[in-house]
Structures are given as C-alpha cells and as structure tokens.
Enzyme design. Structure first.
Site, short mmCIF file in Angstrom:
data_model
loop_
_atom_site.label_atom_id
_atom_site.label_comp_id
_atom_site.label_asym_id
_atom_site.label_seq_id
_atom_site.Cartn_x
_atom_site.Cartn_y
_atom_site.Cartn_z
N ASP A 98 -9.24 7.82 12.72
CA ASP A 98 -8.24 6.92 12.15
C ASP A 98 -6.95 7.10 12.95
O ASP A 98 -6.50 8.24 13.16
CB ASP A 98 -8.02 7.28 10.66
CG ASP A 98 -7.30 6.18 9.90
OD1 ASP A 98 -6.23 5.75 10.36
OD2 ASP A 98 -7.80 5.78 8.84
N ILE A 99 -6.39 6.00 13.44
CA ILE A 99 -5.18 6.13 14.27
C ILE A 99 -3.91 6.34 13.43
O ILE A 99 -2.85 6.59 13.98
CB ILE A 99 -4.99 4.94 15.25
CG1 ILE A 99 -5.04 3.60 14.53
CG2 ILE A 99 -5.99 5.03 16.38
CD1 ILE A 99 -4.59 2.43 15.41
N HIS A 113 -16.53 0.86 5.57
CA HIS A 113 -16.33 2.15 6.25
C HIS A 113 -16.08 3.24 5.23
O HIS A 113 -15.72 2.98 4.07
CB HIS A 113 -15.16 2.07 7.23
CG HIS A 113 -13.85 1.72 6.58
ND1 HIS A 113 -13.49 0.42 6.29
CD2 HIS A 113 -12.84 2.50 6.14
CE1 HIS A 113 -12.32 0.42 5.70
NE2 HIS A 113 -11.89 1.67 5.60
N HIS A 151 -14.06 7.07 4.80
CA HIS A 151 -13.08 8.03 5.33
C HIS A 151 -13.63 9.45 5.16
O HIS A 151 -14.15 9.79 4.09
CB HIS A 151 -11.76 7.97 4.53
CG HIS A 151 -11.04 6.68 4.59
ND1 HIS A 151 -9.90 6.49 5.35
CD2 HIS A 151 -11.26 5.48 3.98
CE1 HIS A 151 -9.46 5.24 5.19
NE2 HIS A 151 -10.28 4.62 4.35
N GLN A 206 -8.18 -1.05 -0.15
CA GLN A 206 -8.83 -1.34 1.14
C GLN A 206 -7.89 -2.20 2.00
O GLN A 206 -7.29 -3.16 1.51
CB GLN A 206 -10.15 -2.09 0.91
CG GLN A 206 -10.95 -2.31 2.19
CD GLN A 206 -12.30 -3.00 1.95
OE1 GLN A 206 -12.59 -3.44 0.83
NE2 GLN A 206 -13.11 -3.09 2.98
P1 AMP Z 1 -9.05 1.27 4.23
O1 AMP Z 1 -7.67 1.16 3.68
O2 AMP Z 1 -10.00 2.08 3.44
O3 AMP Z 1 -9.55 -0.14 4.55
O4 AMP Z 1 -8.90 2.05 5.61
C1 AMP Z 1 -8.67 1.45 6.85
C2 AMP Z 1 -8.18 2.50 7.78
O5 AMP Z 1 -8.31 2.03 9.09
C3 AMP Z 1 -6.73 2.92 7.57
O6 AMP Z 1 -6.65 4.29 7.22
C4 AMP Z 1 -6.09 2.62 8.94
O7 AMP Z 1 -5.16 3.61 9.32
C5 AMP Z 1 -7.27 2.59 9.85
N1 AMP Z 1 -7.14 1.77 11.04
C6 AMP Z 1 -6.59 0.53 11.13
N2 AMP Z 1 -6.69 0.07 12.39
C7 AMP Z 1 -7.33 1.03 13.11
C8 AMP Z 1 -7.73 1.17 14.47
N3 AMP Z 1 -7.49 0.21 15.37
N4 AMP Z 1 -8.36 2.32 14.85
C9 AMP Z 1 -8.60 3.29 13.96
N5 AMP Z 1 -8.24 3.24 12.66
C10 AMP Z 1 -7.61 2.12 12.25
#
Ligand code: AMP
Ligand code: ZN
Length: 143
Positions: free
Chosen positions: A31-32, A100, A102, A94
């Site tokens: 996660d970035i 996905h 975490h 979300q």
């Molecule tokens: P969710 O809120 O469960 O949908 O989690 C989405 C996650 O994706 C968040 O924690 C973001 O920080 C992460 N995220 C968004 N864009 C990217 C990306 N390009 N690469 C890696 N993680 C990302």
C-alpha cells in the site's frame, strides 16, 4: 480490466507498484499510503468490485494467500500482531473498488488505523517490498 481502476492498471503494468508476491489468481503489493511499514494489499487478478461481486472461490484464494503474507510479514518484521481487513462499499470505508485484502503489521500501542493520509517514502517502500518478497518466496504457501 475495468477502465479507471487503479488496481487493474497495476495488474496490466500500466501503473507502478511495489510487488511482494504473485500467484496465477492474485497479486500482492505494498500500500503506497501505509498504515504501518509493511502494509500489504492482496488483490484478485480479475476485477471484482467487492465481496458481493467476487466469487467465493476467488475470495478463498485471497484468504489462502493471506496466510502466507501474514506469516511473511510477522517473521520479517517481528511485529506483535497482524491485522487483516477487507472493506466493502464506501459506507464501510472502501476507497478502491477492486476486491482486495489489507495485511497490516501491528505493534503494541499502535494507532489502529487502516488508512493513512501520508504517502510512504519511495526508497523505504522499495526496500520493504524487497524484504517481504524474499521472505514470502522463501516460504511455502502452506507453511
Ligand atoms: P480500501 O479503502 O480498502 O479500498 O483500500 C484501498 C487502499 O489502496 C488504500 O489503503 C490506499 O492507500 C491504497 N492505494 C490506492 N492507490 C494505490 C496504489 N496506486 N498503489 C498501492 N496502494 C494504493
Ligand atoms: Zn480493477
């Protein structure tokens, strides 16, 4: 592939990521915006919006991989615990609408957040991905 989906773009190599692990059906990358160093996301290679859209089989495969990634994170980072989170729908928090999971290293006294507003440092993310990649591939999936 779903147009405008950042995870589909990553899977199609049209956007960068910090890769940790891959199977035929899943990809794991950092996660970035890490809630803690080593925060991983396990994504299905096929685009499903959420738990209501994904097949039970694909959800099972992500769950299976989560055991490997949880062990890799715990062994490599020597954290006190590992949080597994999976959010469905904006109302549940979300933010990326591609199924996905975490995997978040946790230590005693941590702020138990799932999302961070601060982006990770690229050099640190790179080094962390390398560590977790090596650890994950040194383990068997059923270890
Ligand atoms: P969710 O809120 O469960 O949908 O989690 C989405 C996650 O994706 C968040 O924690 C973001 O920080 C992460 N995220 C968004 N864009 C990217 C990306 N390009 N690469 C890696 N993680 C990302
Ligand atoms: Zn997608």
């Amino acid at each position: 592939m779903s147009d405008g989906c950042i995870f589909c773009q990553i899977l199609a190599a049209k956007a960068p990521c910090y890769p940790v692990h891959e199977t035929r059906y899943t990809r794991t990358f950092l996660d970035i915006f890490p809630a803690a160093p080593g925060h991983c996301l396990i994504v299905t290679k096929k685009h499903y919006t959420d738990i209501f859209d994904a097949t039970p089989e694909s959800i099972g495969l992500v769950g299976h991989v989560s055991t490997l990634i949880a062990h890799a994170v715990k062994e490599e980072l020597q954290c006190d615990g590992v949080g597994i989170f999976q959010l469905n729908g904006a109302a549940a928090g979300q933010t990326v609408f591609h199924y996905h999971m975490h995997v978040i290293p946790r230590n005693e006294g941590d702020d138990l957040k799932i999302h961070s507003r601060a982006p990770g440092d690229p050099d640190e993310l790179q080094a962390m991905a390398e560590r977790l990649r090596q650890r994950a591939y040194s383990m068997r999936i059923d270890d």
